[in-house]
Design a protein around this motif. Structure first.
Motif, short mmCIF file in Angstrom:
data_model
loop_
_atom_site.label_atom_id
_atom_site.label_comp_id
_atom_site.label_asym_id
_atom_site.label_seq_id
_atom_site.Cartn_x
_atom_site.Cartn_y
_atom_site.Cartn_z
N LYS A 126 -17.44 5.87 7.23
CA LYS A 126 -15.78 6.21 8.55
C LYS A 126 -16.17 7.18 9.20
O LYS A 126 -15.62 7.54 10.04
CB LYS A 126 -14.61 6.23 7.74
N ASP A 151 -13.41 0.18 3.53
CA ASP A 151 -12.64 1.01 2.75
C ASP A 151 -11.41 0.97 2.34
O ASP A 151 -10.77 0.15 2.60
CB ASP A 151 -12.16 2.48 4.10
N SER A 152 -11.34 1.12 1.20
CA SER A 152 -10.20 0.36 0.58
C SER A 152 -9.12 0.20 0.66
O SER A 152 -8.36 -0.92 1.28
CB SER A 152 -10.54 0.75 -0.32
N GLU A 153 -8.42 1.36 1.33
CA GLU A 153 -6.91 1.12 2.35
C GLU A 153 -7.15 0.00 3.24
O GLU A 153 -6.38 -0.37 3.96
CB GLU A 153 -6.41 2.85 2.56
N ASN A 227 -10.02 13.06 3.64
CA ASN A 227 -10.83 12.06 2.99
C ASN A 227 -9.23 11.14 3.82
O ASN A 227 -9.90 10.31 4.55
CB ASN A 227 -11.08 11.41 1.85
N LYS A 228 -8.33 11.50 3.32
CA LYS A 228 -7.17 10.64 3.73
C LYS A 228 -7.22 10.92 5.25
O LYS A 228 -6.59 9.95 6.13
CB LYS A 228 -5.93 10.96 3.57
N GLU A 231 -9.28 8.88 7.07
CA GLU A 231 -9.07 7.52 6.80
C GLU A 231 -7.97 7.57 7.39
O GLU A 231 -7.82 6.29 8.79
CB GLU A 231 -8.54 7.19 5.42
MG MG Z 1 -10.19 5.12 0.99
#
Ligand code: MG
Ligand code: NDP
Length: 398
Positions: A126, A151-153, A227-228, A231
């Protein structure tokens, strides 16, 4: 026909999960190239199992790799080195799919090379997109690359969006009936810590995530909520949506991986056990589906789903990232670079956990923002931010 895969960062957590899936589908995929930075013995083991044509390591590791490959009777594998080596495998004509799973800014140039070569690029790295944003998205359009979120989200959001969403106009507005993206966050291992407790946390505690097993840097980022923040910026670029339409929702169970809300009152969620093999398999096979070992969700066991608002007083990194996205230009690249320095310093016990966002904010305040007009300008801002962040870290330690 079998797809030829290049794995940038094969020795890492995402790299290993990718290999696990490829191993399950030998007829469908072959491994063309793999890379490592420090874990050379692990790379040799990967070479033994997957027989790639090329392996890439830093130049100072070439002789070690050469020796180990020879000992394992793998001397036919071509060894390339350094950034040039990474770029050449990412854009190699024999490669169909590139897994971008190097951690941090080091992944930017090879990821961009894969995009410019029009590959199917599975984006885990990312930081590369946070740094280069519009430039990478435009390159994907210009070169008809398929940039798919791992990225899972983001993978969850991609699964919940209408199929033709990414073809729509890229103007920052939600479209096709979408009203909002809900980006879920586990809250990390210190979700319930007080500020006093946060000041005392150690690198070992920060690297132990409650739900996901990941590399060190992203584990610390998850604990600070940076991280968020990264993201959030990633989502804005991937889905061409302004940060105003992206809400972060703390969901400690990590069962819902993110959601999309629609104007008619619908909220679509993608759910599953927290295992990166699911989004990796999805991005690899999309629009098809392939089998993974991940067990299906058992809702009778995982029946509790909680949601909270994030606390940006205890976790200011999220706010810093949102502001950097709002400012635009070079701010996200500066945020990312100073965060990489701060996380490294925390892991080396040079600064406290709570100093990480302080270093980032200090660096953002020092560097005047400007348009991210070219790759050179972005790389220069990255270097300047690293220097300033490093100076600040050193001054705190003395
Ligand atoms: Mg993630
Ligand atoms: P790891 O630390 O486990 O792996 C990183 C990989 O990058 C390793 O192969 C490492 O090599 C390589 N590497 C490190 N530094 C360099 C460098 N300077 N130049 C070239 N290669 C380098 O990280 P993860 O696999 O956890 O994460 C990879 C990326 O995916 C990150 O950007 C992360 O944010 C993202 N991501 C990860 C998730 C996860 O669950 N792990 C989830 C979502 C996104 P070596 O090991 O040989 O030193």
């Amino acid at each position: 026909m079998s797809q030829s895969v290049c794995i940038l960062g094969a020795t890492g957590s995402i790299g290993q999960s990718t290999l696990k899936i490829l191993q399950q589908h030998p007829g469908q995929y072959s491994v063309f190239a793999v890379t490592a930075h420090s874990r050379i013995a692990e790379l040799v083991e990967i070479c033994r199992q997957f027989r790639p044509k090329v392996a890439v390591v830093p130049s100072e590791k070439v002789s070690e790799l050469q020796q180990l490959l020879k000992q394992s009777d793998l001397h036919h594998i071509e060894i390339l080195s350094g950034e040039a080596g990474l770029i050449s495998i990412a854009e190699h004509p024999e490669v169909d799919v590139v897994m971008a799973a190097i951690v941090g800014a080091a992944g930017l140039l090879p990821t961009l090379a894969a995009v410019k070569a029009g590959k199917r690029v599975l984006l885990a790295n990312k930081e590369a997109l946070v740094m280069s944003g519009d430039l990478m998205m435009q390159a994907a359009i210009d070169h008809q690359a398929l940039l798919l979120p791992v990225d899972s989200e983001h993978n969850a959001i991609f699964q919940c969006l209408p199929a033709d969403y990414l073809q729509a106009e890229r103007n920052g507005q939600p479209k096709k009936g979408v009203s909002r993206l809900l980006l879920t966050a586990s809250g990390g291992p210190f979700r319930n810590h007080t500020l006093d407790q946060l000041r005392q946390v150690t690198p070992a505690q920060a690297c132990k995530h409650p739900n996901w097993s990941m590399g060190q840097k992203i584990s610390v980022d998850s604990a600070t909520l940076m991280n968020k923040g990264l993201e959030l910026i990633e989502a804005c670029h991937l889905f061409a949506i302004s940060e105003h339409f992206v809400t972060v929702v703390v969901h400690p169970q990590s069962i819902i991986h993110s959601m999309v809300q629609y104007v008619d009152g619908s909220t679509l969620a993608q759910m599953g056990n927290p295992d990166m093999c699911t989004p990796i398999a999805h991005a690899l096979a999309w629009p098809e589906r392939i089998q993974t070992h991940v067990p299906p969700l058992d809702l009778f066991v995982n029946h509790q789903l909680d949601f909270q608002e994030p606390d940006t007083l205890r976790f200011p990194a999220l706010k810093l990232a949102r502001e950097a996205m709002k400012s635009g230009g070079l701010a996200p690249a500066v945020l990312n670079a100073s965060n990489e320095i701060a996380v490294g310093a925390f892991l080396n016990n040079q600064i406290k956990f709570t100093d990480i966002p302080v270093v980032v904010e200090h660096t953002l305040n020092l560097l005047p923002n400007a348009a991210a007009s070219s790759l050179d300008v972005i790389l220069e801002a990255d270097q300047k931010a690293r220097l300033l962040a490093q100076q600040f870290v050193s001054s705190k330690g003395s």
